[in-house]
Design a protein around this motif. Structure first.
Motif, PDB file in Angstrom:
ATOM      1  N   LYS A  74      25.717 -13.034 -36.627  1.00  0.00           N
ATOM      2  CA  LYS A  74      24.505 -12.973 -35.800  1.00  0.00           C
ATOM      3  C   LYS A  74      24.726 -13.630 -34.446  1.00  0.00           C
ATOM      4  O   LYS A  74      24.238 -13.149 -33.414  1.00  0.00           O
ATOM      5  CB  LYS A  74      23.345 -13.650 -36.529  1.00  0.00           C
ATOM      6  CG  LYS A  74      22.841 -12.870 -37.744  1.00  0.00           C
ATOM      7  CD  LYS A  74      21.705 -13.616 -38.430  1.00  0.00           C
ATOM      8  CE  LYS A  74      21.172 -12.828 -39.629  1.00  0.00           C
ATOM      9  NZ  LYS A  74      20.088 -13.569 -40.333  1.00  0.00           N
ATOM     10  N   ASN A  75      25.478 -14.730 -34.445  1.00  0.00           N
ATOM     11  CA  ASN A  75      25.774 -15.429 -33.190  1.00  0.00           C
ATOM     12  C   ASN A  75      26.596 -14.539 -32.255  1.00  0.00           C
ATOM     13  O   ASN A  75      26.360 -14.480 -31.045  1.00  0.00           O
ATOM     14  CB  ASN A  75      26.518 -16.727 -33.494  1.00  0.00           C
ATOM     15  CG  ASN A  75      26.558 -17.667 -32.298  1.00  0.00           C
ATOM     16  OD1 ASN A  75      25.933 -17.421 -31.260  1.00  0.00           O
ATOM     17  ND2 ASN A  75      27.305 -18.746 -32.429  1.00  0.00           N
ATOM     18  N   LYS A 121      26.714 -11.214 -32.408  1.00  0.00           N
ATOM     19  CA  LYS A 121      25.950 -10.013 -32.090  1.00  0.00           C
ATOM     20  C   LYS A 121      24.937 -10.254 -30.980  1.00  0.00           C
ATOM     21  O   LYS A 121      24.712  -9.375 -30.130  1.00  0.00           O
ATOM     22  CB  LYS A 121      25.246  -9.519 -33.350  1.00  0.00           C
ATOM     23  CG  LYS A 121      24.711  -8.102 -33.237  1.00  0.00           C
ATOM     24  CD  LYS A 121      24.202  -7.612 -34.586  1.00  0.00           C
ATOM     25  CE  LYS A 121      23.683  -6.180 -34.481  1.00  0.00           C
ATOM     26  NZ  LYS A 121      23.169  -5.696 -35.779  1.00  0.00           N
ATOM     27  N   LYS A 122      24.349 -11.447 -30.954  1.00  0.00           N
ATOM     28  CA  LYS A 122      23.332 -11.704 -29.935  1.00  0.00           C
ATOM     29  C   LYS A 122      23.924 -11.791 -28.531  1.00  0.00           C
ATOM     30  O   LYS A 122      23.197 -11.665 -27.533  1.00  0.00           O
ATOM     31  CB  LYS A 122      22.557 -12.976 -30.268  1.00  0.00           C
ATOM     32  CG  LYS A 122      23.301 -14.274 -29.991  1.00  0.00           C
ATOM     33  CD  LYS A 122      22.428 -15.483 -30.309  1.00  0.00           C
ATOM     34  CE  LYS A 122      23.137 -16.784 -29.971  1.00  0.00           C
ATOM     35  NZ  LYS A 122      22.316 -17.962 -30.289  1.00  0.00           N
ATOM     36  N   HIS A 123      25.261 -12.006 -28.441  1.00  0.00           N
ATOM     37  CA  HIS A 123      25.921 -12.050 -27.133  1.00  0.00           C
ATOM     38  C   HIS A 123      26.442 -10.684 -26.706  1.00  0.00           C
ATOM     39  O   HIS A 123      26.835 -10.509 -25.551  1.00  0.00           O
ATOM     40  CB  HIS A 123      27.085 -13.048 -27.150  1.00  0.00           C
ATOM     41  CG  HIS A 123      26.671 -14.478 -27.269  1.00  0.00           C
ATOM     42  ND1 HIS A 123      26.410 -15.091 -28.469  1.00  0.00           N
ATOM     43  CD2 HIS A 123      26.439 -15.415 -26.315  1.00  0.00           C
ATOM     44  CE1 HIS A 123      26.068 -16.349 -28.268  1.00  0.00           C
ATOM     45  NE2 HIS A 123      26.065 -16.575 -26.969  1.00  0.00           N
ATOM     46  N   HIS A 167      25.838  -7.007 -25.786  1.00  0.00           N
ATOM     47  CA  HIS A 167      24.737  -6.150 -25.340  1.00  0.00           C
ATOM     48  C   HIS A 167      25.159  -4.689 -25.196  1.00  0.00           C
ATOM     49  O   HIS A 167      24.382  -3.873 -24.705  1.00  0.00           O
ATOM     50  CB  HIS A 167      24.197  -6.661 -23.998  1.00  0.00           C
ATOM     51  CG  HIS A 167      23.781  -8.101 -24.054  1.00  0.00           C
ATOM     52  ND1 HIS A 167      22.758  -8.559 -24.854  1.00  0.00           N
ATOM     53  CD2 HIS A 167      24.279  -9.192 -23.408  1.00  0.00           C
ATOM     54  CE1 HIS A 167      22.608  -9.863 -24.690  1.00  0.00           C
ATOM     55  NE2 HIS A 167      23.527 -10.273 -23.820  1.00  0.00           N
TER      56      HIS A 167
END
Length: 330
Positions: A311-312, A314-316, A318
């Motif tokens: 998740k960490n 993936k959130k970076h 885009h």
């Protein structure tokens, strides 16, 4: 109250701030790369030691005309050999409960020696007269009595306790044991030598990767240093996550901008020798892939779980593709 993860990250950030941030990342990558150099040097040193042991234990020729040489071979725990003449080995005693026997070995100069030979080895010997190679051992009283009685009864009635050594020596050759330590040492030498060379090649490859990364990102040092002021460092997975970049240290320093990542395989479990190994695989726009492994160690290091790491990451990212889009690329 700060969590263990936050405290850990703060320690890393403070460590990075002690010098130039990019310089500290490079030092960290070099430190991880040097383990291959130390491993290579250790294996090469082991190879040198094994070579010395192999040479020390190499077969030594036994001159059948020189009984004193036979004694020296035995005392130094080296191996010896006897050349068989035209006469087949003559059995004078059988080892109880074993398919072995004691034989007189006669060479072309009619020098007689004693050897312990298995029944299977004897069949090979009489088919093809060859050199007997084995380990010399001290003749016991039982062997002396048996050989003396047989010799006096069937060859020449001349042996006594006083002159026994002059005729048959003080040692016999045991060819039934796995005597040749040199062979073992040479095999180990080959294995350690190959592993040492491979480790050295990995070291130079990783150094080249780090050097290439530094050159490729030399114009982004300000941006990288600014990103490193707030970083998440996952030591067990050899990676650092910042706002814009992913730093990988497994095979030398690799910097992956998050805007280049197009796909992440969340968790791939493989069996690695005796343990499970969990990996993630990252794909970029320029057709490169990078493996993040040792995910199974994350919960033990207080750095979250593999899912939290995913998740960490993936959130970076885009520019991740949809599954069908990525399948079309593959």
């Amino acid at each position: 109250m700060l969590s263990n993860k936050t405290k850990y990250n703060m320690i890393i950030i403070i460590y990075l701030k002690r010098g130039g941030l990019m310089d500290e990342v490079i030092k960290l990558a070099e430190k991880k790369t040097k383990k291959y150099l130390y491993l290579a040097l250790g294996l090469i040193l082991a190879s040198i030691i094994l070579l010395a042991l192999a040479l020390q234990n190499q077969n030594r020729d036994l001159n059948p005309n020189n009984l004193q040489d036979f004694e020296n071979v035995d005392k130094s725990l080296e191996t010896a050999k006897i050349v068989i003449g035209d006469t087949d080995p003559i059995k004078f005693a059988t080892v109880e409960s074993q398919d072995q026997g004691f034989y007189f070995i006669i060479n072309d100069d009619n020098i007689v020696s004693i050897a312990l030979i298995s029944d299977a080895q004897y069949q090979e010997i009489i088919k093809d007269k060859k050199v007997l190679i084995g380990q010399s051992k001290t003749i016991t009283n039982d062997i002396m009595t048996s050989s003396m009685n047989f010799y006096n009864a069937n060859v020449n009635d001349v042996l006594t306790l006083e002159n026994y050594a002059d005729y048959l020596g003080n040692y016999y050759l045991d060819i039934t044991v796995d005597f040749n330590n040199s062979t073992i040492f040479y095999y180990l030498l080959i294995i350690t030598g190959i592993l040492g060379i491979l480790s050295l090649l990995v070291y130079f490859k990783n150094r080249h990767t780090t050097s290439k990364t530094i050159d490729n990102f030399s114009n982004r040092q300000a941006s990288i240093s600014n990103n490193l002021k707030k970083a998440n460092y996952y030591s067990c997975c050899d990676l650092i996550i910042t706002k814009e970049y992913l730093f990988l240290f497994k095979d030398g320093l690799v910097i992956v901008p998050f805007d280049k990542i197009i796909w992440i395989y969340e968790n791939i479990t493989k069996r690695h020798i005796l343990r499970r190994k969990d990996n993630m695989i990252i794909y970029t726009k320029d057709n490169h892939s990078y493996v993040i492994d040792n995910l199974e160690k994350l919960p033990k290091s207080n750095m979250g779980t593999p899912l939290e790491l995913f998740k960490n990451l993936k959130k970076h990212c885009h520019h991740l593709l949809k599954e069908e889009e990525f399948d079309n690329i593959e």
